[in-house]
Write an enzyme that holds these catalytic residues in place. Structure first.
Site, mmCIF file in Angstrom:
data_model
loop_
_atom_site.group_PDB
_atom_site.id
_atom_site.type_symbol
_atom_site.label_atom_id
_atom_site.label_comp_id
_atom_site.label_asym_id
_atom_site.label_seq_id
_atom_site.Cartn_x
_atom_site.Cartn_y
_atom_site.Cartn_z
ATOM 1 N N ASP A 16 0.816 -1.224 0.000
ATOM 2 C CA ASP A 16 0.000 0.000 0.000
ATOM 3 C C ASP A 16 0.844 1.266 0.000
ATOM 4 O OD1 ASP A 16 -2.274 -1.595 0.097
ATOM 5 O OD2 ASP A 16 -2.275 -1.639 2.282
ATOM 6 N N LYS A 19 1.807 2.213 -5.068
ATOM 7 C CA LYS A 19 2.337 1.673 -6.332
ATOM 8 C C LYS A 19 1.402 1.989 -7.489
ATOM 9 C CE LYS A 19 2.370 -2.396 -4.401
ATOM 10 N NZ LYS A 19 2.072 -1.994 -3.002
ATOM 11 N N GLY A 43 -4.542 -4.229 -3.822
ATOM 12 C CA GLY A 43 -5.546 -3.193 -4.060
ATOM 13 C C GLY A 43 -4.784 -1.952 -4.455
ATOM 14 N N HIS A 44 -4.767 -1.631 -5.743
ATOM 15 C CA HIS A 44 -3.983 -0.501 -6.249
ATOM 16 C C HIS A 44 -4.940 0.611 -6.671
ATOM 17 C CE1 HIS A 44 -0.425 -3.399 -7.294
ATOM 18 N NE2 HIS A 44 -0.752 -3.391 -6.024
ATOM 19 N N THR A 131 -5.862 -11.310 3.627
ATOM 20 C CA THR A 131 -6.973 -10.602 2.977
ATOM 21 C C THR A 131 -8.164 -11.537 2.761
ATOM 22 O OG1 THR A 131 -6.080 -11.144 0.814
ATOM 23 C CG2 THR A 131 -5.407 -9.031 1.758
ATOM 24 N N GLN A 226 1.987 -5.977 -3.234
ATOM 25 C CA GLN A 226 2.468 -6.128 -1.844
ATOM 26 C C GLN A 226 3.779 -5.345 -1.674
ATOM 27 O OE1 GLN A 226 1.357 -9.418 -3.441
ATOM 28 N NE2 GLN A 226 -0.566 -8.485 -2.866
ATOM 29 N N THR A 301 -7.468 -0.926 0.813
ATOM 30 C CA THR A 301 -8.203 -0.861 -0.460
ATOM 31 C C THR A 301 -8.965 -2.157 -0.699
ATOM 32 O OG1 THR A 301 -6.341 0.442 -1.271
ATOM 33 C CG2 THR A 301 -7.863 -0.342 -2.925
HETATM 34 P P1 GDP Z 1 -0.777 0.391 -3.549
HETATM 35 O O1 GDP Z 1 -1.392 -0.882 -3.108
HETATM 36 O O2 GDP Z 1 0.685 0.441 -3.305
HETATM 37 O O3 GDP Z 1 -1.132 0.752 -4.962
HETATM 38 O O4 GDP Z 1 -1.409 1.539 -2.612
HETATM 39 P P2 GDP Z 1 -2.975 1.705 -2.236
HETATM 40 O O5 GDP Z 1 -3.695 2.214 -3.421
HETATM 41 O O6 GDP Z 1 -3.496 0.484 -1.580
HETATM 42 O O7 GDP Z 1 -2.879 2.792 -1.086
HETATM 43 C C1 GDP Z 1 -2.328 4.059 -1.316
HETATM 44 C C2 GDP Z 1 -3.403 5.114 -1.009
HETATM 45 O O8 GDP Z 1 -2.797 6.397 -0.933
HETATM 46 C C3 GDP Z 1 -4.453 5.233 -2.103
HETATM 47 O O9 GDP Z 1 -5.665 5.629 -1.536
HETATM 48 C C4 GDP Z 1 -3.898 6.361 -2.988
HETATM 49 O O10 GDP Z 1 -4.918 7.055 -3.703
HETATM 50 C C5 GDP Z 1 -3.276 7.249 -1.955
HETATM 51 N N1 GDP Z 1 -2.086 8.006 -2.406
HETATM 52 C C6 GDP Z 1 -1.096 7.631 -3.261
HETATM 53 N N2 GDP Z 1 -0.126 8.566 -3.310
HETATM 54 C C7 GDP Z 1 -0.525 9.558 -2.469
HETATM 55 C C8 GDP Z 1 0.078 10.791 -2.062
HETATM 56 O O11 GDP Z 1 1.165 11.172 -2.462
HETATM 57 N N3 GDP Z 1 -0.617 11.534 -1.137
HETATM 58 C C9 GDP Z 1 -1.825 11.158 -0.653
HETATM 59 N N4 GDP Z 1 -2.429 11.948 0.237
HETATM 60 N N5 GDP Z 1 -2.414 10.007 -1.011
HETATM 61 C C10 GDP Z 1 -1.763 9.213 -1.903
HETATM 62 P P1 IMO Z 2 -0.921 -4.119 -2.262
HETATM 63 O O1 IMO Z 2 -0.499 -4.674 -3.603
HETATM 64 C C1 IMO Z 2 -0.898 -4.527 2.078
HETATM 65 C C2 IMO Z 2 -0.987 -8.588 3.678
HETATM 66 C C3 IMO Z 2 -2.241 -8.984 4.432
HETATM 67 C C4 IMO Z 2 -1.638 -9.964 5.417
HETATM 68 C C5 IMO Z 2 -0.558 -10.679 4.601
HETATM 69 C C6 IMO Z 2 -1.008 -12.002 4.011
HETATM 70 O O2 IMO Z 2 -2.204 -3.400 -2.293
HETATM 71 O O3 IMO Z 2 0.206 -3.348 -1.665
HETATM 72 P P2 IMO Z 2 -2.567 -12.645 1.957
HETATM 73 O O4 IMO Z 2 -4.025 -12.368 1.727
HETATM 74 O O5 IMO Z 2 -1.671 -12.119 0.891
HETATM 75 O O6 IMO Z 2 -2.295 -14.085 2.268
HETATM 76 O O7 IMO Z 2 -2.241 -11.842 3.328
HETATM 77 O O8 IMO Z 2 -0.224 -9.775 3.542
HETATM 78 N N1 IMO Z 2 -1.224 -8.073 2.300
HETATM 79 C C7 IMO Z 2 -1.148 -6.788 1.965
HETATM 80 N N2 IMO Z 2 -0.933 -5.690 2.739
HETATM 81 N N3 IMO Z 2 -1.023 -4.406 0.730
HETATM 82 C C8 IMO Z 2 -1.212 -5.486 -0.051
HETATM 83 O O9 IMO Z 2 -1.211 -5.435 -1.388
HETATM 84 C C9 IMO Z 2 -1.324 -6.758 0.579
HETATM 85 N N4 IMO Z 2 -1.523 -8.015 0.129
HETATM 86 C C10 IMO Z 2 -1.449 -8.806 1.189
HETATM 87 O O10 IMO Z 2 -2.839 -7.882 5.054
HETATM 88 O O11 IMO Z 2 -0.974 -9.258 6.438
HETATM 89 MG MG MG Z 3 -2.913 -1.537 -1.823
#
Ligand code: GDP
Ligand code: IMO
Ligand code: MG
Length: 437
Positions: A16, A19, A43-44, A131, A226, A301
């Site tokens: 999270d 990415k 969850g991107h 998850t 991840q 997400t």
């Molecule tokens: P990912 O799994 O690495 O793609 O990240 P996620 O989408 O799960 O979580 C990142 C969250 O931060 C999302 O809600 C994005 O919209 C938000 N986000 C990403 N970059 C920024 C930033 O620079 N500032 C803020 N405030 N939010 C951001």
């Molecule tokens: P993105 O791509 C954050 C965590 C889960 C749990 C562990 C194992 O959005 O960054 P799983 O369901 O994979 O067997 O869970 O990994 N986890 C994540 N945490 N971002 C993710 O993906 C994750 N995918 C799995 O919360 O701790």
């Molecule tokens: Mg994510």
């Protein structure tokens, strides 16, 4: 030559990191974007204007017209979830015509989700906090050589035949150990038939497609899911996911050699978060953690769970740089730190009477590590409109420099908000070249 036009993008913390945002930004200049591991546990989030997209299997490149999106062989795919994801995108007029699925990607089946849920229940207080998407059991079946693959789904008759081979064993397990009645073969086939019909034509040899594209000089992004600390081998085991999340997996999870990873960009938050259980040395369970969660909107997400929040940890960042071979950093969510009088950055751990900058390999040791902080002056300005490093307050620039110094990796990009436009690319870097500057 392979490598010069390719960039692997990985999470450098516990997932999270943002990415999706970073990949979407760079995908406008890419020809292909390929996922290589994980499944719909990812969850991107991508935001532009009023549009918010949450992608689970599908690479963020899908939102860039003309870009081909690939689901690689190292992934585990839930065909039913993928169908929903495609339908959602199509409903919003996003073309999915350029999506291709590796014939070798494994399938997450309904019974994998049952195993995941019951495994967690039985672990009780020791649960991983997964998850619940069936990721671990799907990878386990792959290793046990009883998985079903996308190539099997492409032909319903083959799918029925393969399922008929494995279902008796799965049903026996479900009934004897998992308190589940089991599945009927024909009913399962009917459940998966629409997915077979829709996804079948997308199933190809993605390794060949990627290899030919790289040879033609096309620009390829490899989209990690991840993060480094969730890696099955190098993460905080057992509180990890079940795939290799490090950059080297881009090759093996795409059917390419390691040269495919030309450059490796680590996406890293200006602070740290984690969802699920497991050690987290810089976690702030106090007001500071609540503030980061509120200001950063730190809720999962995929599951909506509140994320655990804490300060930036350069010990894990340096470790992530080593295990990934990071060549650059994309620092996200710097805007979230605005308004703090001071900002903490962990430079080392104190453990068992000594100080170390090395990430320990044993989880028992890590549990006992206390962060040693360097305290930086904060800033009060709203930085969400900054588009150059020069527009950032001096204190924010100082903090970025400390991130570079403590991790040993140059910052190439800074994100100051969720929107595509809220992005700063450092001039003269590889990323600036990627973006045509
Ligand atoms: P990912 O799994 O690495 O793609 O990240 P996620 O989408 O799960 O979580 C990142 C969250 O931060 C999302 O809600 C994005 O919209 C938000 N986000 C990403 N970059 C920024 C930033 O620079 N500032 C803020 N405030 N939010 C951001
Ligand atoms: P993105 O791509 C954050 C965590 C889960 C749990 C562990 C194992 O959005 O960054 P799983 O369901 O994979 O067997 O869970 O990994 N986890 C994540 N945490 N971002 C993710 O993906 C994750 N995918 C799995 O919360 O701790
Ligand atoms: Mg994510």
């Amino acid at each position: 030559m392979q490598g010069t036009n390719s960039l692997v993008i990985v999470g450098a913390q516990w997932g999270d990191e943002g990415k999706g945002k970073v990949i979407d930004y760079l995908a406008s200049e890419a020809d292909l974007v390929a996922r290589f591991q994980g499944g719909d546990n990812a969850g991107h989030t991508v935001v532009y204007g009023a549009n918010i997209f949450k992608l689970h299997h599908i690479p963020s490149g899908i939102l860039s017209p003309g870009c081909t999106s690939l689901l690689g062989s190292g992934m585990v795919i839930n065909p039913l979830v993928l169908l929903d994801e495609l339908a959602e995108l199509e409903k919003r007029d996003i073309s999915t015509a350029n999506l291709r699925i590796s014939s070798k990607a494994h399938l997450i089946m309904a019974y994998h989700q049952v195993y995941d849920r019951v495994n967690e229940e039985l672990l009780g207080d020791n649960k991983i906090g997964t998850t619940g998407r069936g990721i671990g059991p799907a990878y386990a079946d792959k290793a046990l050589r009883r998985g079903l693959r996308a190539v099997d789904l492409a032909d319903v008759d083959v799918f029925r035949e393969r399922l008929a081979q494995v279902l008796p064993l799965q049903n026996r397990l479900l009934q004897s150990a998992y308190g589940h009645e089991g599945y009927d073969l024909e009913q399962l086939v009917e459940i998966y038939r629409p997915a077979a019909e829709k996804l079948g034509p997308m199933v190809v040899d993605t390794s060949r497609l990627l290899s030919e594209s790289l040879a033609e000089g096309k620009k390829v992004l490899f989209e990690g899911a991840q993060g480094a600390l969730l890696d099955i081998d190098h993460g905080t085991y057992p509180f990890v996911t079940s795939s290799s999340t490090v950059a080297a997996a881009a090759g093996s999870g795409s059917g390419l050699g390691p040269q495919c990873a030309g450059r490796v960009l680590g996406v890293i938050k200006a602070y740290t978060t984690r969802v699920g259980e497991g050690p987290f040395p810089t976690e702030e369970k106090s007001e500071a953690g609540d503030l980061l969660r509120d200001q950063g909107g730190e809720y999962g997400t995929t599951t909506g769970r509140p994320r655990r929040c804490g300060w930036f940890d350069s010990v894990i960042a340096r470790y992530a740089a080593r295990i990934n071979g990071l060549t650059g950093l994309a620092v996200t969510k710097l805007d979230v730190l605005s308004g703090l009088e001071t900002v903490n950055l962990a430079v080392a751990y104190e453990c068992g009477g000594s100080t170390t900058k090395d990430f320990p390999t044993g989880m028992e040791v890590l549990q006992q590590c206390k962060p040693v902080y360097e305290i930086f002056p904060g800033w009060y300005e709203d930085i969400s409109r900054a588009r150059t490093l020069g527009e950032l307050p001096e204190a924010a620039r100082q903090y970025l420099e400390a991130m570079e110094e403590t991790t040993g990796v140059p910052v190439e990009m800074v994100s100051v908000g969720p929107d595509r436009t809220q992005t700063i690319v450092k001039p003269g870097t590889y990323l600036a070249g990627w973006c045509g500057d």
